[in-house]
Write a protein that holds these residues in place. Structure first.
Motif, PDB file in Angstrom:
ATOM      1  N   LYS A  76      47.108 -52.509 -47.370  1.00 43.78           N
ATOM      2  CA  LYS A  76      48.366 -53.236 -47.179  1.00 43.78           C
ATOM      3  C   LYS A  76      49.243 -52.608 -46.096  1.00 43.78           C
ATOM      4  O   LYS A  76      50.057 -53.304 -45.487  1.00 43.78           O
ATOM      5  CB  LYS A  76      49.144 -53.280 -48.505  1.00 43.78           C
ATOM      6  CG  LYS A  76      48.578 -54.257 -49.514  1.00 43.78           C
ATOM      7  CD  LYS A  76      49.391 -54.188 -50.782  1.00 43.78           C
ATOM      8  CE  LYS A  76      48.956 -55.239 -51.796  1.00 43.78           C
ATOM      9  NZ  LYS A  76      49.760 -55.122 -53.031  1.00 43.78           N
ATOM     10  N   ARG A  78      48.260 -51.606 -43.358  1.00 46.00           N
ATOM     11  CA  ARG A  78      47.659 -51.825 -42.046  1.00 46.00           C
ATOM     12  C   ARG A  78      47.432 -53.283 -41.681  1.00 46.00           C
ATOM     13  O   ARG A  78      46.843 -53.573 -40.650  1.00 46.00           O
ATOM     14  CB  ARG A  78      46.319 -51.071 -41.985  1.00 46.00           C
ATOM     15  CG  ARG A  78      46.498 -49.575 -41.953  1.00 46.00           C
ATOM     16  CD  ARG A  78      45.197 -48.844 -42.220  1.00 46.00           C
ATOM     17  NE  ARG A  78      45.374 -47.407 -42.036  1.00 46.00           N
ATOM     18  CZ  ARG A  78      45.908 -46.605 -42.963  1.00 46.00           C
ATOM     19  NH1 ARG A  78      46.293 -47.098 -44.108  1.00 46.00           N
ATOM     20  NH2 ARG A  78      46.060 -45.322 -42.726  1.00 46.00           N
ATOM     21  N   ILE A  79      47.857 -54.204 -42.552  1.00 49.00           N
ATOM     22  CA  ILE A  79      47.588 -55.613 -42.259  1.00 49.00           C
ATOM     23  C   ILE A  79      48.879 -56.435 -42.272  1.00 49.00           C
ATOM     24  O   ILE A  79      49.898 -56.011 -42.812  1.00 49.00           O
ATOM     25  CB  ILE A  79      46.626 -56.242 -43.295  1.00 49.00           C
ATOM     26  CG1 ILE A  79      47.235 -56.190 -44.704  1.00 49.00           C
ATOM     27  CG2 ILE A  79      45.275 -55.546 -43.264  1.00 49.00           C
ATOM     28  CD1 ILE A  79      46.484 -57.015 -45.722  1.00 49.00           C
ATOM     29  N   SER A  80      48.802 -57.600 -41.647  1.00 52.32           N
ATOM     30  CA  SER A  80      49.846 -58.615 -41.804  1.00 52.32           C
ATOM     31  C   SER A  80      49.156 -59.942 -41.995  1.00 52.32           C
ATOM     32  O   SER A  80      48.069 -60.160 -41.465  1.00 52.32           O
ATOM     33  CB  SER A  80      50.731 -58.694 -40.561  1.00 52.32           C
ATOM     34  OG  SER A  80      51.688 -57.673 -40.560  1.00 52.32           O
ATOM     35  N   PRO A 154      50.314 -54.622 -36.732  1.00 52.93           N
ATOM     36  CA  PRO A 154      49.308 -54.238 -37.727  1.00 52.93           C
ATOM     37  C   PRO A 154      47.981 -53.896 -37.061  1.00 52.93           C
ATOM     38  O   PRO A 154      47.731 -54.284 -35.925  1.00 52.93           O
ATOM     39  CB  PRO A 154      49.183 -55.506 -38.563  1.00 52.93           C
ATOM     40  CG  PRO A 154      49.482 -56.619 -37.604  1.00 52.93           C
ATOM     41  CD  PRO A 154      50.457 -56.072 -36.600  1.00 52.93           C
ATOM     42  N   ALA A 155      47.152 -53.145 -37.795  1.00 47.50           N
ATOM     43  CA  ALA A 155      45.805 -52.874 -37.302  1.00 47.50           C
ATOM     44  C   ALA A 155      44.985 -54.152 -37.337  1.00 47.50           C
ATOM     45  O   ALA A 155      44.199 -54.426 -36.429  1.00 47.50           O
ATOM     46  CB  ALA A 155      45.139 -51.788 -38.145  1.00 47.50           C
TER      47      ALA A 155
ATOM     48  N   LEU B   6      50.285 -49.217 -35.579  1.00 52.28           N
ATOM     49  CA  LEU B   6      49.299 -49.975 -36.348  1.00 52.28           C
ATOM     50  C   LEU B   6      49.252 -49.607 -37.826  1.00 52.28           C
ATOM     51  O   LEU B   6      48.434 -50.114 -38.564  1.00 52.28           O
ATOM     52  CB  LEU B   6      47.896 -49.861 -35.740  1.00 52.28           C
ATOM     53  CG  LEU B   6      47.760 -50.243 -34.266  1.00 52.28           C
ATOM     54  CD1 LEU B   6      46.312 -50.154 -33.825  1.00 52.28           C
ATOM     55  CD2 LEU B   6      48.293 -51.635 -34.007  1.00 52.28           C
ATOM     56  N   VAL B   7      50.139 -48.700 -38.273  1.00 54.12           N
ATOM     57  CA  VAL B   7      50.258 -48.402 -39.702  1.00 54.12           C
ATOM     58  C   VAL B   7      51.743 -48.447 -40.051  1.00 54.12           C
ATOM     59  O   VAL B   7      52.563 -47.901 -39.329  1.00 54.12           O
ATOM     60  CB  VAL B   7      49.710 -47.000 -40.050  1.00 54.12           C
ATOM     61  CG1 VAL B   7      49.795 -46.761 -41.548  1.00 54.12           C
ATOM     62  CG2 VAL B   7      48.277 -46.859 -39.575  1.00 54.12           C
ATOM     63  N   ARG B   8      52.060 -49.119 -41.171  1.00 53.44           N
ATOM     64  CA  ARG B   8      53.447 -49.153 -41.603  1.00 53.44           C
ATOM     65  C   ARG B   8      53.869 -47.784 -42.126  1.00 53.44           C
ATOM     66  O   ARG B   8      53.119 -47.164 -42.876  1.00 53.44           O
ATOM     67  CB  ARG B   8      53.600 -50.111 -42.784  1.00 53.44           C
ATOM     68  CG  ARG B   8      53.722 -51.539 -42.420  1.00 53.44           C
ATOM     69  CD  ARG B   8      53.879 -52.327 -43.720  1.00 53.44           C
ATOM     70  NE  ARG B   8      52.889 -53.391 -43.761  1.00 53.44           N
ATOM     71  CZ  ARG B   8      53.067 -54.570 -43.198  1.00 53.44           C
ATOM     72  NH1 ARG B   8      54.170 -54.821 -42.559  1.00 53.44           N
ATOM     73  NH2 ARG B   8      52.135 -55.486 -43.257  1.00 53.44           N
ATOM     74  N   ARG B  98      53.325 -63.137 -48.573  1.00 54.60           N
ATOM     75  CA  ARG B  98      53.672 -62.135 -47.566  1.00 54.60           C
ATOM     76  C   ARG B  98      54.090 -60.836 -48.250  1.00 54.60           C
ATOM     77  O   ARG B  98      53.631 -59.755 -47.884  1.00 54.60           O
ATOM     78  CB  ARG B  98      54.796 -62.640 -46.673  1.00 54.60           C
ATOM     79  CG  ARG B  98      55.096 -61.679 -45.539  1.00 54.60           C
ATOM     80  CD  ARG B  98      56.300 -62.088 -44.749  1.00 54.60           C
ATOM     81  NE  ARG B  98      56.068 -63.225 -43.858  1.00 54.60           N
ATOM     82  CZ  ARG B  98      55.315 -63.175 -42.789  1.00 54.60           C
ATOM     83  NH1 ARG B  98      54.680 -62.078 -42.475  1.00 54.60           N
ATOM     84  NH2 ARG B  98      55.155 -64.231 -42.021  1.00 54.60           N
ATOM     85  N   THR B 101      51.158 -58.959 -49.735  1.00 52.89           N
ATOM     86  CA  THR B 101      50.248 -58.255 -48.828  1.00 52.89           C
ATOM     87  C   THR B 101      50.936 -57.048 -48.199  1.00 52.89           C
ATOM     88  O   THR B 101      50.411 -56.452 -47.271  1.00 52.89           O
ATOM     89  CB  THR B 101      49.732 -59.187 -47.708  1.00 52.89           C
ATOM     90  OG1 THR B 101      50.851 -59.783 -47.064  1.00 52.89           O
ATOM     91  CG2 THR B 101      48.831 -60.256 -48.262  1.00 52.89           C
ATOM     92  N   MET B 102      52.120 -56.706 -48.705  1.00 54.58           N
ATOM     93  CA  MET B 102      52.796 -55.498 -48.225  1.00 54.58           C
ATOM     94  C   MET B 102      52.773 -54.449 -49.329  1.00 54.58           C
ATOM     95  O   MET B 102      52.705 -54.794 -50.512  1.00 54.58           O
ATOM     96  CB  MET B 102      54.239 -55.825 -47.840  1.00 54.58           C
ATOM     97  CG  MET B 102      54.319 -56.845 -46.725  1.00 54.58           C
ATOM     98  SD  MET B 102      56.012 -57.309 -46.358  1.00 54.58           S
ATOM     99  CE  MET B 102      56.516 -55.923 -45.367  1.00 54.58           C
ATOM    100  N   PRO B 103      52.837 -53.159 -48.956  1.00 58.08           N
ATOM    101  CA  PRO B 103      52.767 -52.114 -49.984  1.00 58.08           C
ATOM    102  C   PRO B 103      54.087 -51.957 -50.733  1.00 58.08           C
ATOM    103  O   PRO B 103      54.829 -51.016 -50.509  1.00 58.08           O
ATOM    104  CB  PRO B 103      52.416 -50.853 -49.191  1.00 58.08           C
ATOM    105  CG  PRO B 103      52.872 -51.125 -47.800  1.00 58.08           C
ATOM    106  CD  PRO B 103      52.880 -52.608 -47.603  1.00 58.08           C
TER     107      PRO B 103
END
Lengths: 303, 262
Positions: A76, A78-80, A154-155, B6-8, B98, B101-103
């Protein structure tokens, strides 16, 4: 070559309907990958599994190097996902939507505001920044939706039919954004109904049929795989009268021309003949028809 | 543009909750119509009961003192019902996917709705009490008893808001959520809110005495007007705690089930 998505043997059924029947996918990092398929082929289910929303019945999937079931949190991060229905808050303004998502993505208040302004500019929404999203047009909502996915690049970016319902101009703008993202290192995984979109955007394409990948390759590979050129017959106004696929050999071309001789339409005034490379539409129809044909007798026997 | 990470980054411990509370507050403030209705309807009911039915029920003119606790609960019910619609809205638009799919902690978005509902309804309760004072409500409560009144009302708001949030998760559309919520709003009429339970038919008395609203009303009435408390305070708090626990468990189950089904 590192894989951004590595899925093996994914199966999923809802009730008695088998939606995915052993799906394998390998998407190299930094590429644009398009998943094609008729309605109900399991495109959205695939995206839901890869984005951790839904669990597969069996099979494994690594996204950005992490297992979607065992390591959900790391995936999570690393994605959107930009899903089919615009995931925006209609009561909030464009800026508020972006700042909210920025805060949820780990930015400080100030960073979130700076990033919001940047994205509003980039997606041509600066003039509407202070308006409630409920008043936005469909195209504006879609652009904001994508901007929300890009707060932190995001990755892997998942786009479920990103341009459905957009006008031509908005669609082309979105394409250029997607291409520039891939250039910056993001892997883009998209589903689409528009074959032209897959052709223009994707480095690789997989055609989903019957819950499996029926064909996979670059757009050119797929076109080459169904054989030779297509002979077209059009009338004086450019309306397509007849389309004859060939197997690419001289003999095949001659056979197609012989068939044209027998077609009454070919004799009319102003009718023109041309030869073109097969389009992705031809590929798509060929694959889905090929898989549908042998399946039907078995189904009948089973009943 | 800086698009290289590329990483939150990881978010702070309560950043998600505070962000969602801010969001729900903005929703509440902007939905002026709902906020207004949640106050205007109970006030109108109170005026109707005081001026139209009141003298028939209690010719001495003291009915307003009797009815205010019921109106407060009615107001909390009206105000919390919109939580069901807000939650159902979130579930049926893509926005929940949405967030999922987020942490983030999965319940954070619900926490936002619940906290906003609590704040909204405490304000509405204060307005209702002010109007009541204007039309002749004369409570005898001490400051400490007032504190207890607001404490119990807050607990009831939490209970019914969590219940409405779970209903919002269970409903297939925001419209359906609205409909289910309406059924709950009948509960105060089947309690000692408007008439003493003794005046009802036997079978209805049993329902009225054994449902959560009656002990809450009796406790509020005792705190505000000095009527006998009995054991109603224990029942009142107990009911609220049970409803909160049950709704949270039901809501969490629904949330997980809906996540897996699609």
């Amino acid at each position: 070559m590192t894989l951004a998505i590595d899925a093996r043997g994914l199966r999923k059924h809802f009730g008695r309907t088998e939606v995915l029947a052993g799906l394998d996918l390998a998407v190299p990092a930094g590429t644009v990958f398009a998943l094609l398929g008729p309605n109900g082929a399991g495109k959205t289910t695939t995206i839901n599994i890869l984005t951790t929303l839904v669990r597969a019945d069996s099979g494994t999937a690594l996204v950005a190097g992490h297992d979607v079931v065992a390591d959900t949190e790391e995936v999570k991060r690393r994605i959107s996902l930009t899903g089919q229905s615009a995931a925006v808050d209609g009561v909030l303004t464009g800026t508020e939507n972006l700042v909210m998502m920025g805060r949820l993505s780990g930015l400080s208040r100030r960073e979130a505001r700076v990033r919001a302004a940047e994205l509003l500019d980039r997606f041509d929404l600066a003039d509407a920044a202070g308006r409630r999203v409920g008043t936005y047009s469909g195209g504006m909502r879609r652009r904001l939706d994508l901007a929300l996915s890009l707060i932190v690049a995001p990755a892997v970016l998942f786009l479920d039919e990103p341009t459905t319902g957009l006008d031509t101009r908005s669609r082309q703008e979105l394409w250029s954004v997607i291409r520039s993202l891939a250039g910056a290192g993001t892997t883009v995984f998209l589903t689409t109904q528009y074959l032209e979109e897959a052709d223009r955007l994707a480095d690789r394409i997989a055609v989903l049929d019957g819950g499996r990948v029926a064909e996979e390759g670059t757009p050119d590979e797929l076109k080459a795989r169904i054989g030779g050129d297509v002979v077209e017959l059009r009338d004086a106004d450019g309306v397509l009268l007849l389309e004859l696929p060939t197997d690419g050999s001289v003999h095949g071309l001659r056979a197609a021309l012989d068939e044209l001789d027998r077609a009454p339409a070919a004799a009319a005034d102003g009718v023109a003949v041309s030869i073109r490379r097969p389009s992705l539409d031809d590929v798509f129809l060929d694959i889905t028809a090929r898989n549908a044909a042998p399946a039907s007798p078995e189904l009948l026997e089973a009943k | 543009m800086t698009t290289t990470t590329l990483v939150r980054p990881r978010i702070g411990a309560f950043t998600a909750e505070s962000t969602f509370i801010t969001r729900s507050f903005l929703h509440s403030v902007r939905d002026v119509e709902s906020a207004l209705m949640a106050i205007v309807l109970p006030v109108m009911l109170m005026l109707m009961f005081t001026w139209i039915f009141g003298n028939a029920i209690d010719p001495s003119g003291g009915y307003v003192d009797y009815v205010v606790p019921g109106i407060i609960l009615l107001c909390a019910g009206f105000g919390s019902a919109s939580t069901a619609v807000s939650v159902a809205n979130d579930m049926t638009t893509g926005i929940i996917d949405r967030f999922r799919t987020m942490p983030l902690r999965s319940g954070a978005v619900l926490t936002g709705h619940v906290v906003a509902s609590l704040a909204r309804n405490l304000v509405a309760t204060a307005v209702v009490i002010l109007v009541a004072l204007l039309v002749g409500f004369r409570p005898t409560a001490t400051p400490l008893e007032w504190l207890a009144v607001f404490g119990l009302v807050a607990l009831w708001i939490l209970a019914i808001t969590y219940l409405f949030a779970a209903i919002g998760l269970a409903a297939s559309t925001p419209e359906a959520a609205n409909g289910y919520g309406f059924i709950l709003l009948f509960l105060p009429y089947l309690s000692s809110a408007f008439v003493p339970v003794e005046t009802m038919p036997d079978w209805l008395q049993w329902i009225a005495e054994n449902q959560p609203i009656t002990p809450i009303i009796e406790t509020l009435r005792s705190l505000l007007m000095g009527t006998p408390m009995g054991d109603s305070a224990w029942w009142a708090v107990g009911w609220c705690v049970v409803i909160i626990a049950g709704s949270v468990a039901w809501g969490a189950w629904l949330f997980r089930r809906k996540a897996g089904r699609r």
